[in-house]
Design a protein around this motif. Structure first.
Motif, mmCIF file in Angstrom:
data_model
loop_
_atom_site.group_PDB
_atom_site.id
_atom_site.type_symbol
_atom_site.label_atom_id
_atom_site.label_comp_id
_atom_site.label_asym_id
_atom_site.label_seq_id
_atom_site.Cartn_x
_atom_site.Cartn_y
_atom_site.Cartn_z
ATOM 1 N N CYS A 129 41.525 68.062 14.685
ATOM 2 C CA CYS A 129 42.456 67.672 15.759
ATOM 3 C C CYS A 129 42.735 68.845 16.693
ATOM 4 O O CYS A 129 42.751 68.700 17.924
ATOM 5 C CB CYS A 129 43.768 67.162 15.171
ATOM 6 S SG CYS A 129 43.595 65.595 14.305
ATOM 7 N N GLU A 130 42.916 70.004 16.100
ATOM 8 C CA GLU A 130 43.243 71.176 16.910
ATOM 9 C C GLU A 130 42.092 71.536 17.849
ATOM 10 O O GLU A 130 42.292 71.770 19.042
ATOM 11 C CB GLU A 130 43.541 72.352 15.978
ATOM 12 C CG GLU A 130 43.957 73.616 16.708
ATOM 13 C CD GLU A 130 43.981 74.822 15.779
ATOM 14 O OE1 GLU A 130 44.200 74.648 14.562
ATOM 15 O OE2 GLU A 130 43.755 75.935 16.288
ATOM 16 N N GLN A 131 40.872 71.539 17.302
ATOM 17 C CA GLN A 131 39.715 71.886 18.138
ATOM 18 C C GLN A 131 39.469 70.812 19.202
ATOM 19 O O GLN A 131 39.079 71.109 20.333
ATOM 20 C CB GLN A 131 38.460 72.049 17.267
ATOM 21 C CG GLN A 131 38.571 73.145 16.230
ATOM 22 C CD GLN A 131 38.794 74.525 16.830
ATOM 23 O OE1 GLN A 131 38.447 74.772 17.983
ATOM 24 N NE2 GLN A 131 39.384 75.426 16.068
ATOM 25 N N TYR A 132 39.711 69.586 18.845
ATOM 26 C CA TYR A 132 39.548 68.486 19.805
ATOM 27 C C TYR A 132 40.508 68.671 20.984
ATOM 28 O O TYR A 132 40.133 68.516 22.147
ATOM 29 C CB TYR A 132 39.799 67.164 19.090
ATOM 30 C CG TYR A 132 39.765 65.943 19.980
ATOM 31 C CD1 TYR A 132 38.554 65.364 20.348
ATOM 32 C CD2 TYR A 132 40.946 65.354 20.430
ATOM 33 C CE1 TYR A 132 38.521 64.242 21.155
ATOM 34 C CE2 TYR A 132 40.914 64.228 21.234
ATOM 35 C CZ TYR A 132 39.700 63.674 21.593
ATOM 36 O OH TYR A 132 39.673 62.556 22.392
ATOM 37 N N GLN A 133 41.756 69.019 20.648
ATOM 38 C CA GLN A 133 42.743 69.208 21.719
ATOM 39 C C GLN A 133 42.347 70.375 22.617
ATOM 40 O O GLN A 133 42.530 70.328 23.837
ATOM 41 C CB GLN A 133 44.142 69.445 21.129
ATOM 42 C CG GLN A 133 44.718 68.207 20.429
ATOM 43 C CD GLN A 133 44.834 66.984 21.337
ATOM 44 O OE1 GLN A 133 44.972 67.109 22.552
ATOM 45 N NE2 GLN A 133 44.762 65.801 20.756
ATOM 46 N N ALA A 165 35.610 58.129 19.680
ATOM 47 C CA ALA A 165 35.607 59.593 19.839
ATOM 48 C C ALA A 165 37.011 60.105 20.145
ATOM 49 O O ALA A 165 37.210 60.917 21.066
ATOM 50 C CB ALA A 165 34.633 59.998 20.937
ATOM 51 N N VAL A 166 37.949 59.611 19.404
ATOM 52 C CA VAL A 166 39.354 59.999 19.548
ATOM 53 C C VAL A 166 39.922 60.212 18.144
ATOM 54 O O VAL A 166 39.389 59.675 17.170
ATOM 55 C CB VAL A 166 40.180 58.921 20.303
ATOM 56 C CG1 VAL A 166 39.722 58.773 21.738
ATOM 57 C CG2 VAL A 166 40.101 57.582 19.588
ATOM 58 N N PRO A 167 40.999 60.991 18.041
ATOM 59 C CA PRO A 167 41.530 61.282 16.707
ATOM 60 C C PRO A 167 41.894 60.023 15.929
ATOM 61 O O PRO A 167 42.351 59.037 16.500
ATOM 62 C CB PRO A 167 42.779 62.121 17.009
ATOM 63 C CG PRO A 167 42.499 62.755 18.328
ATOM 64 C CD PRO A 167 41.714 61.734 19.105
ATOM 65 N N ASN A 168 41.655 60.079 14.627
ATOM 66 C CA ASN A 168 42.109 59.022 13.726
ATOM 67 C C ASN A 168 42.671 59.682 12.471
ATOM 68 O O ASN A 168 42.645 60.916 12.337
ATOM 69 C CB ASN A 168 40.981 58.029 13.424
ATOM 70 C CG ASN A 168 39.841 58.650 12.637
ATOM 71 O OD1 ASN A 168 40.055 59.374 11.658
ATOM 72 N ND2 ASN A 168 38.617 58.387 13.061
ATOM 73 N N LEU A 184 30.890 70.087 3.033
ATOM 74 C CA LEU A 184 31.494 68.799 3.389
ATOM 75 C C LEU A 184 32.939 69.038 3.819
ATOM 76 O O LEU A 184 33.640 69.871 3.229
ATOM 77 C CB LEU A 184 31.451 67.846 2.191
ATOM 78 C CG LEU A 184 30.070 67.409 1.753
ATOM 79 C CD1 LEU A 184 30.168 66.480 0.546
ATOM 80 C CD2 LEU A 184 29.307 66.723 2.884
ATOM 81 N N GLY A 185 33.359 68.337 4.819
ATOM 82 C CA GLY A 185 34.715 68.488 5.338
ATOM 83 C C GLY A 185 34.810 69.525 6.448
ATOM 84 O O GLY A 185 35.811 69.594 7.156
ATOM 85 N N ALA A 186 33.741 70.310 6.619
ATOM 86 C CA ALA A 186 33.773 71.356 7.656
ATOM 87 C C ALA A 186 33.806 70.731 9.043
ATOM 88 O O ALA A 186 33.292 69.630 9.261
ATOM 89 C CB ALA A 186 32.542 72.252 7.525
ATOM 90 N N VAL A 187 34.399 71.456 9.936
ATOM 91 C CA VAL A 187 34.359 71.078 11.353
ATOM 92 C C VAL A 187 33.368 72.016 12.019
ATOM 93 O O VAL A 187 33.497 73.238 11.912
ATOM 94 C CB VAL A 187 35.750 71.194 11.998
ATOM 95 C CG1 VAL A 187 35.683 70.827 13.478
ATOM 96 C CG2 VAL A 187 36.747 70.304 11.269
#
Ligand SMILES: CCCCCCCCCC(=O)SCCNC(=O)CCNC(=O)[C@H](O)C(C)(C)COP(=O)(O)OP(=O)(O)OC[C@H]1O[C@@H](n2cnc3c(N)ncnc32)[C@H](O)[C@@H]1OP(=O)(O)O
Length: 259
Positions: free
Chosen positions: A75-79, A64-67, A201-204
């Motif tokens: 990545c932006e939303q995760y941060q 559950a970390v960026p790859n 597909l590809g949506a966050v």
């Protein structure tokens, strides 16, 4: 895509920002199914409280970390979500290839270095191809927020996510919430989903879940799946989870209606 078809979602009104590996194809020995007329003993309940195998030398990898498969948007939303963990109001839940996502106060993961059973959402090794997700748990223990990038291997209709993939995402988000609220194992008894707009597909997307009611062993939850801007409500769901003791004998099989 799909932005005009979903309902507008209500802002959640909380302190968190409003956001709406390896080698693929590891062969698995698939058991030959037994003919349906042969009565089978009911399998034991899943044992969630499994201690970490001390003998295992392989360090489990938190997925559950960026790859490299994560999009810039993911990545932006995760941060953004990660920043909300710094004051303790939310925390990120680690996730592993084998075993349920890791809530150490409820269950401990099993460590499986080789091929074999896999967590359903972690069954695609190619980064970015399947579910890329991270779940965050609110300090109340009654809300979860799952950030998920929907990969191309989750296709249903061309270019869009399969309904079962969305159901899996919802089940996992509410399931994590139920486990945290119950502080013990719980299983999905009922899941009702309204699909309101197709997920490209590809949506966050962001799935938000909360406990609506907790009565004895029954935990009623709700979930909404939105885009990160909260412009499109892709799906909304209700669920019932039943707390189960890990060491209980399984319930007697439900009687099948006679045809
Ligand atoms: C960090 C970790 C994150 C993990 C996320 C994981 C999420 C994934 C979760 C899953 O996918 S679990 C897999 C899918 N679910 C199953 O396989 C469950 C299969 N069903 C069962 O094993 C049993 O039916 C179940 C454990 C759900 C309930 O059996 P029990 O014998 O424990 O319950 P019981 O029959 O005693 O009923 C208890 C109460 O729940 C109610 N109930 C049970 N099933 C119900 C149902 N389906 N609908 C409505 N009510 C239900 C039942 O009426 C009763 O209400 P009352 O107490 O008011 O009388």
């Amino acid at each position: 895509m799909g932005g005009g078809r979903g309902r507008r979602s209500n802002p959640a009104g909380d302190s968190i920002p409003q956001l709406c590996h390896r080698t693929p194809g590891v062969p698995i020995d698939v058991p030959v199914p037994t003919p349906p007329h042969v009565p089978q003993p009911r399998p034991p309940r899943p044992h969630c409280c499994v201690s970490l195998q001390a003998s295992c030398s392989v360090s489990p990898q938190d997925l559950a970390v960026p790859n490299a498969g994560w999009s810039a948007a993911m990545c932006e939303q995760y941060q953004r979500l990660l920043r909300c963990t710094t004051n303790g109001s939310w925390r990120r839940i680690p996730s592993y290839r084998r075993g349920l996502d890791h809530l150490p106060e409820v269950l401990q993961m099993t460590v499986d270095p080789g091929p074999g059973p896999r967590l359903f959402l972690r069954n695609v090794d190619a980064e970015g191809a399947g579910f890329e997700y991270a779940i965050f748990l609110h300090a109340s223990g009654r809300r979860t927020r799952c950030l998920c990038q929907v990969g191309p291997y989750l296709e249903g209709h061309q270019g869009f996510a399969h309904g079962g993939a969305i159901a899996t995402l919802v089940d996992t988000t509410v399931g994590t919430c139920a486990l945290a609220a119950a502080k013990m194992s719980a299983m999905t008894a009922k899941l009702s989903i309204s699909y309101l707009a197709p997920v490209p597909l590809g949506a966050v997307v962001v799935a938000d879940s909360r406990v609506e009611q907790h009565e004895g062993r029954k935990i009623f939850l709700s979930c909404q799946v939105c885009d990160t801007q909260r412009d499109t409500l892709y799906a909304e769901a209700t669920a019932l989870f039943i707390q189960v003791e890990d060491n209980n004998s399984p319930p007697s099989p439900a009687a099948c209606p006679q045809r």
